[in-house]
Design a protein around this motif. Structure first.
Motif, PDB file in Angstrom:
ATOM      1  N   PHE A  61      68.026  96.446 102.224  1.00 23.53           N
ATOM      2  CA  PHE A  61      69.254  95.771 102.666  1.00 23.53           C
ATOM      3  C   PHE A  61      69.885  96.512 103.839  1.00 23.53           C
ATOM      4  O   PHE A  61      71.040  96.293 104.168  1.00 23.53           O
ATOM      5  CB  PHE A  61      70.257  95.674 101.505  1.00 23.53           C
ATOM      6  N   SER A  62      69.094  97.396 104.487  1.00 26.17           N
ATOM      7  CA  SER A  62      69.604  98.153 105.628  1.00 26.17           C
ATOM      8  C   SER A  62      68.932  97.762 106.939  1.00 26.17           C
ATOM      9  O   SER A  62      69.523  97.897 108.011  1.00 26.17           O
ATOM     10  CB  SER A  62      69.414  99.655 105.394  1.00 26.17           C
ATOM     11  N   GLY A  63      67.697  97.308 106.872  1.00 27.56           N
ATOM     12  CA  GLY A  63      67.007  96.794 108.049  1.00 27.56           C
ATOM     13  C   GLY A  63      66.967  97.750 109.221  1.00 27.56           C
ATOM     14  O   GLY A  63      67.120  97.329 110.375  1.00 27.56           O
ATOM     15  N   GLY A  64      66.723  99.035 108.952  1.00 25.87           N
ATOM     16  CA  GLY A  64      66.680  99.994 110.051  1.00 25.87           C
ATOM     17  C   GLY A  64      67.962 100.003 110.860  1.00 25.87           C
ATOM     18  O   GLY A  64      67.958 100.160 112.080  1.00 25.87           O
ATOM     19  N   LEU A 108      70.597 100.683 100.721  1.00 23.92           N
ATOM     20  CA  LEU A 108      71.859 100.195 101.274  1.00 23.92           C
ATOM     21  C   LEU A 108      72.425 101.198 102.265  1.00 23.92           C
ATOM     22  O   LEU A 108      72.041 102.372 102.260  1.00 23.92           O
ATOM     23  CB  LEU A 108      72.890  99.986 100.151  1.00 23.92           C
ATOM     24  N   LEU A 109      73.387 100.737 103.068  1.00 22.46           N
ATOM     25  CA  LEU A 109      74.076 101.591 104.026  1.00 22.46           C
ATOM     26  C   LEU A 109      75.579 101.497 103.817  1.00 22.46           C
ATOM     27  O   LEU A 109      76.098 100.443 103.439  1.00 22.46           O
ATOM     28  CB  LEU A 109      73.771 101.159 105.461  1.00 22.46           C
ATOM     29  N   SER A 110      76.256 102.582 104.133  1.00 23.77           N
ATOM     30  CA  SER A 110      77.718 102.562 104.179  1.00 23.77           C
ATOM     31  C   SER A 110      78.165 102.417 105.622  1.00 23.77           C
ATOM     32  O   SER A 110      77.366 102.477 106.559  1.00 23.77           O
ATOM     33  CB  SER A 110      78.302 103.837 103.562  1.00 23.77           C
ATOM     34  N   ALA A 111      79.452 102.226 105.802  1.00 24.49           N
ATOM     35  CA  ALA A 111      80.037 102.102 107.140  1.00 24.49           C
ATOM     36  C   ALA A 111      81.527 102.366 107.005  1.00 24.49           C
ATOM     37  O   ALA A 111      82.026 102.690 105.931  1.00 24.49           O
ATOM     38  CB  ALA A 111      79.775 100.715 107.734  1.00 24.49           C
ATOM     39  N   GLY A 112      82.242 102.221 108.113  1.00 25.94           N
ATOM     40  CA  GLY A 112      83.691 102.376 108.095  1.00 25.94           C
ATOM     41  C   GLY A 112      84.142 103.747 108.533  1.00 25.94           C
ATOM     42  O   GLY A 112      83.412 104.741 108.405  1.00 25.94           O
ATOM     43  N   ILE A 137      80.457  99.237 102.014  1.00 25.82           N
ATOM     44  CA  ILE A 137      79.049  98.919 101.779  1.00 25.82           C
ATOM     45  C   ILE A 137      78.723  97.676 102.598  1.00 25.82           C
ATOM     46  O   ILE A 137      79.399  96.658 102.482  1.00 25.82           O
ATOM     47  CB  ILE A 137      78.777  98.666 100.290  1.00 25.82           C
ATOM     48  N   ARG A 138      77.694  97.759 103.428  1.00 24.48           N
ATOM     49  CA  ARG A 138      77.367  96.658 104.333  1.00 24.48           C
ATOM     50  C   ARG A 138      75.959  96.124 104.062  1.00 24.48           C
ATOM     51  O   ARG A 138      75.099  96.839 103.552  1.00 24.48           O
ATOM     52  CB  ARG A 138      77.465  97.107 105.791  1.00 24.48           C
ATOM     53  N   THR A 139      75.747  94.864 104.419  1.00 22.39           N
ATOM     54  CA  THR A 139      74.437  94.245 104.231  1.00 22.39           C
ATOM     55  C   THR A 139      73.799  93.955 105.586  1.00 22.39           C
ATOM     56  O   THR A 139      74.386  93.293 106.430  1.00 22.39           O
ATOM     57  CB  THR A 139      74.541  92.935 103.436  1.00 22.39           C
ATOM     58  N   LEU A 140      72.600  94.489 105.770  1.00 21.52           N
ATOM     59  CA  LEU A 140      71.827  94.256 106.985  1.00 21.52           C
ATOM     60  C   LEU A 140      70.376  93.941 106.626  1.00 21.52           C
ATOM     61  O   LEU A 140      69.443  94.372 107.309  1.00 21.52           O
ATOM     62  CB  LEU A 140      71.906  95.481 107.906  1.00 21.52           C
ATOM     63  N   MET A 141      70.196  93.190 105.545  1.00 20.57           N
ATOM     64  CA  MET A 141      68.843  92.848 105.123  1.00 20.57           C
ATOM     65  C   MET A 141      68.127  92.003 106.178  1.00 20.57           C
ATOM     66  O   MET A 141      68.764  91.246 106.915  1.00 20.57           O
ATOM     67  CB  MET A 141      68.863  92.077 103.790  1.00 20.57           C
ATOM     68  N   PRO A 142      66.802  92.126 106.298  1.00 19.36           N
ATOM     69  CA  PRO A 142      66.067  91.224 107.180  1.00 19.36           C
ATOM     70  C   PRO A 142      66.366  89.770 106.812  1.00 19.36           C
ATOM     71  O   PRO A 142      66.519  89.436 105.626  1.00 19.36           O
ATOM     72  CB  PRO A 142      64.599  91.590 106.915  1.00 19.36           C
ATOM     73  N   LEU A 143      66.410  88.918 107.813  1.00 24.76           N
ATOM     74  CA  LEU A 143      66.736  87.514 107.559  1.00 24.76           C
ATOM     75  C   LEU A 143      65.570  86.771 106.936  1.00 24.76           C
ATOM     76  O   LEU A 143      65.710  85.595 106.564  1.00 24.76           O
ATOM     77  CB  LEU A 143      67.172  86.845 108.861  1.00 24.76           C
ATOM     78  N   THR A 144      64.446  87.447 106.773  1.00 27.09           N
ATOM     79  CA  THR A 144      63.294  86.879 106.078  1.00 27.09           C
ATOM     80  C   THR A 144      63.353  87.102 104.573  1.00 27.09           C
ATOM     81  O   THR A 144      62.439  86.690 103.851  1.00 27.09           O
ATOM     82  CB  THR A 144      61.995  87.497 106.624  1.00 27.09           C
TER      83      THR A 144
END
Length: 449
Positions: free
Chosen positions: A63-66, A411-415, A421-428
């Motif tokens: 869910f981080s997608g690099g 997963l990745l954090s941000a802020g 907690i942010r979602t950057l999963m591949p759209l596939t």
């Protein structure tokens, strides 16, 4: 690479496994400490779609997608095919010395899809930070002005000028000054943390007035070359600047001849349910900075903008040895083709609908979640001590991410405070994978309650 089976998360060892643990020791021996170390300690050797396989054979959901580089998915077939074909033809030549077609083809494609009306041109570079720095150079050359206006809590890169535009002190800025001069930063309206008793409209109006006050008290608008803003704050915690604020910024830039730069490095290429987030928030930039999912993880970035502005820099003023490498250009053409032909921009909107619904349920169940926010598949949860104080809860956020990794979800954090907690999963990502990953996330939230 052997195809992965239909099962998603598959854990066969403790996490991190023995080979990962050995590589952690090697990393600490040979890799500089300033390069951030993944806290989960897991090393990976292959990937497909939205799944990562570690060196011990465990399969995790990504869910981080690099960090938002893999909108077309790990191992996207069109990307890989174009890269292999290009490798057999020309690996590198330097476009300024021995030019090649993939650079021109990609520039043409980018000019056709960016949300900028009229004639446009493009220049290619290596990284997001390079794109930002060159956008500023172009704006300064076009206007003859020195100053740059940026917005907190924005992130624009780690090279000196890009870092000067970035608002987070630790770990990004600490110890690296002095920074570039003539950079002025203002906060965007964070409606979550508006003063008690103040409506959203009142707070946005206050922020707009502060912008105009800054142009009277701090910097003459006639000295500003450009204003740069992310349509959604990436590292800043996925805060979406209100449309009214963006509209006023755009009209202010137009009134004073300020070049408006959209940093779409994390938001671009379908992530928000549009090819570019600027389209979604009603922003019409003069220049746009692109990287990350532009080339699905290959080193490449771009500045695309109005032709008259892009042509302001003198010949030789832009470029670099590796900028627009032919293999990276081929990857980008394959990535854009994948997004367009596989309907991944619409898929981002569908993913976002599912994530938003699940996140809203989590907000209702867990009082330590202040809110959920975002656009399309670019979604976030902000964790706090409580909803009255809104004190950021980074320790709980770190525990959730660490626990998720042991359960097979990356997963990745941000802020600004590391509590998002942010979602950057591949759209596939498949529907089943998406639900499984969200189930893991919710179980981790429940177990840290």
């Amino acid at each position: 690479m052997a195809r992965l089976t239909s099962d998603a998360i598959r854990i066969r060892t403790s996490l991190p496994g023995p080979r990962s643990l050995a590589l952690v020791e090697e990393r600490r021996r040979f890799v500089a400490a300033g390069v951030a170390e993944a806290r989960h300690g897991i090393f990976f050797e292959r990937a497909e779609g939205a799944r990562l396989v570690d060196v011990d054979g465990n399969v995790l959901l990504d869910f981080s997608g690099g960090i938002g580089c893999l909108n077309a998915g790990h191992g996207a077939p069109r990307v890989i095919a174009r890269v292999r074909e290009q490798l057999d033809k020309l690996q590198h030549a330097c476009f300024m010395v021995a030019p090649y077609e993939p650079y021109v083809a990609l520039a043409r494609k980018l000019c056709s899809i960016v949300p900028i009306p009229g004639p446009t041109k493009a220049a290619l570079f290596n990284s997001g930070a390079e794109a930002v720095e060159n956008a500023v150079k172009i704006a300064r050359s076009a206007t003859g002005r020195p100053a740059v206006l940026a917005f907190d809590p924005g992130f624009h890169g780690r090279t000196l000028l890009a870092l000067s535009l970035t608002s987070k002190a630790f770990p990004y800025r600490s110890g690296f000054g002095p920074f570039a001069p003539e950079v002025y930063r203002l906060p965007i309206p964070d409606v979550l943390r508006r003063p008690h008793g103040t409506s959203v409209d009142e707070w946005v109006g206050h922020s707009i007035r502060e912008l105009h006050r800054c142009l009277k008290s701090t910097v003459d608008p006639q000295s500003i070359a450009c204003a740069i803003i992310e349509p959604v704050m990436g590292e800043g915690g996925f805060i979406v600047p209100p449309r009214e604020f963006l509209a006023d910024l755009a009209s202010t830039c137009k009134a004073h001849g300020i070049v408006l730069v959209a940093d779409e490095i994390q938001t671009g290429f379908g992530r928000t349910g549009r090819m570019f987030a600027s389209e979604r928030v009603g922003l019409e930039p003069d220049l746009v900075c692109l990287a990350k999912s532009l080339s699905n993880g290959f080193p490449l970035s771009a500045v695309v903008g109005r032709a008259a502005i892009m042509d302001a820099a003198q010949p030789g003023g832009l470029g670099g040895t590796f900028g627009g490498n032919p293999v990276s250009c081929a990857a980008a053409l394959g990535a854009i083709e994948t997004l367009e032909q596989d309907g991944l921009v619409d898929r981002a909107e569908a993913i976002g609908t599912v994530v938003a619904r699940r996140f809203e349920g989590m907000v209702a169940r867990y009082p330590f979640i202040a809110e959920t926010r975002g656009l399309g598949a670019m979604r976030a949860l902000e964790l706090v001590d409580d909803r009255t104080s809104l004190k950021p809860d980074q320790p709980r956020t770190d525990r959730v991410l660490a626990l998720a990794a042991t359960r097979g979800l990356l997963l990745l954090s941000a802020g600004l405070y590391g509590n998002v907690i942010r979602t950057l999963m591949p759209l596939t990502v498949t529907d089943a994978e998406l639900e499984e990953g969200l189930d893991v996330l919710e179980s981790c939230l429940a177990d840290t309650a």
